[in-house]
Design a protein around this motif. Structure first.
Motif, PDB file in Angstrom:
ATOM      1  N   ASN A  25      34.902  38.906  51.459  1.00 58.25           N
ATOM      2  CA  ASN A  25      34.062  39.858  51.135  1.00 58.25           C
ATOM      3  C   ASN A  25      34.610  40.822  49.946  1.00 58.25           C
ATOM      4  O   ASN A  25      33.958  41.301  49.004  1.00 58.25           O
ATOM      5  CB  ASN A  25      33.338  40.749  52.253  1.00 58.25           C
ATOM      6  N   LEU A  27      35.400  39.234  46.812  1.00 53.05           N
ATOM      7  CA  LEU A  27      34.271  38.867  45.899  1.00 53.05           C
ATOM      8  C   LEU A  27      33.784  40.237  45.448  1.00 53.05           C
ATOM      9  O   LEU A  27      33.520  40.464  44.338  1.00 53.05           O
ATOM     10  CB  LEU A  27      33.274  38.285  46.794  1.00 53.05           C
ATOM     11  N   ASN A  45      34.213  41.023  41.264  1.00 54.26           N
ATOM     12  CA  ASN A  45      32.765  41.468  40.624  1.00 54.26           C
ATOM     13  C   ASN A  45      32.891  42.773  39.907  1.00 54.26           C
ATOM     14  O   ASN A  45      32.891  42.835  38.740  1.00 54.26           O
ATOM     15  CB  ASN A  45      31.900  41.544  41.617  1.00 54.26           C
ATOM     16  N   CYS A  90      42.604  42.849  44.283  1.00 60.06           N
ATOM     17  CA  CYS A  90      42.437  41.469  44.409  1.00 60.06           C
ATOM     18  C   CYS A  90      43.819  40.903  44.651  1.00 60.06           C
ATOM     19  O   CYS A  90      44.114  39.999  45.526  1.00 60.06           O
ATOM     20  CB  CYS A  90      41.779  41.122  43.039  1.00 60.06           C
ATOM     21  N   ILE A 108      35.632  31.310  48.951  1.00 57.88           N
ATOM     22  CA  ILE A 108      35.299  31.951  47.569  1.00 57.88           C
ATOM     23  C   ILE A 108      34.881  31.064  46.525  1.00 57.88           C
ATOM     24  O   ILE A 108      33.824  31.611  45.990  1.00 57.88           O
ATOM     25  CB  ILE A 108      36.599  32.626  47.313  1.00 57.88           C
ATOM     26  N   THR A 125      31.265  30.456  47.163  1.00 55.49           N
ATOM     27  CA  THR A 125      30.571  31.409  47.406  1.00 55.49           C
ATOM     28  C   THR A 125      30.266  32.403  46.237  1.00 55.49           C
ATOM     29  O   THR A 125      29.194  33.081  45.768  1.00 55.49           O
ATOM     30  CB  THR A 125      31.082  32.629  48.408  1.00 55.49           C
ATOM     31  N   ALA A 126      31.343  32.741  45.425  1.00 59.42           N
ATOM     32  CA  ALA A 126      31.454  33.435  43.991  1.00 59.42           C
ATOM     33  C   ALA A 126      30.454  32.937  43.199  1.00 59.42           C
ATOM     34  O   ALA A 126      30.237  31.557  42.978  1.00 59.42           O
ATOM     35  CB  ALA A 126      32.750  33.655  43.503  1.00 59.42           C
ATOM     36  N   THR A 173      35.216  36.408  39.120  1.00 64.68           N
ATOM     37  CA  THR A 173      35.807  36.213  40.276  1.00 64.68           C
ATOM     38  C   THR A 173      36.129  34.640  40.347  1.00 64.68           C
ATOM     39  O   THR A 173      37.161  34.243  41.111  1.00 64.68           O
ATOM     40  CB  THR A 173      34.663  36.389  41.291  1.00 64.68           C
ATOM     41  N   CYS A 177      39.769  33.124  41.373  1.00 67.38           N
ATOM     42  CA  CYS A 177      40.143  32.364  42.488  1.00 67.38           C
ATOM     43  C   CYS A 177      40.523  31.030  42.060  1.00 67.38           C
ATOM     44  O   CYS A 177      41.705  30.790  42.703  1.00 67.38           O
ATOM     45  CB  CYS A 177      38.584  32.070  43.076  1.00 67.38           C
TER      46      CYS A 177
END
Length: 125
Positions: A11, A14, A18, A39, A59, A62-63, A68, A72
């Protein structure tokens, strides 16, 4: 990483990815640099964890923002995690016109420098 701790790091990654992306576009580089540092701090924790592959896979799934996702994939390549998937995703970002050109360019340049050998893995899987 334990499950609760893992989700907390995901979380945060992310969130900071962002924030950094938004700051890149709006010019708030001080705030963006702080998010970048956070990060990278998570990267330094994750790179030594046995669950790092799970961490970055979640990630990646999800991103939704290009900054991001690029970050990643860059981390995945530097950690020798699912390199084929990371390269495919970076190529997708470079071609996806729904993403801001700055982030498409970032993905393209990271791939270019990776392919030239200018970016080295930080660990051997």
């Amino acid at each position: 990483m334990y499950k609760k701790k893992l989700m907390n790091y995901i979380n945060k990654f992310l969130e900071y990815g962002n924030i950094q992306g938004e700051c890149t576009l709006n010019g708030d580089f001080k705030k963006g640099n702080k998010a970048y540092d956070k990060c990278e701090a998570i990267f330094n924790i994750a790179k030594n964890d046995v669950e790092k592959e799970k961490f970055y896979t979640i990630i990646l799934k999800t991103a939704i923002d290009a900054n991001t996702l690029t970050k990643c994939c860059a981390h995945m390549l530097k950690l020798n995690i699912n390199k084929k998937i990371a390269i495919e995703k970076l190529n997708e970002i470079t071609l996806d016109e729904s993403f801001h050109p700055v982030f498409r360019f970032n993905a393209k340049m990271f791939l270019q420098e990776w392919n030239k050998g200018n970016i080295k893995p930080v660990c051997n899987k």
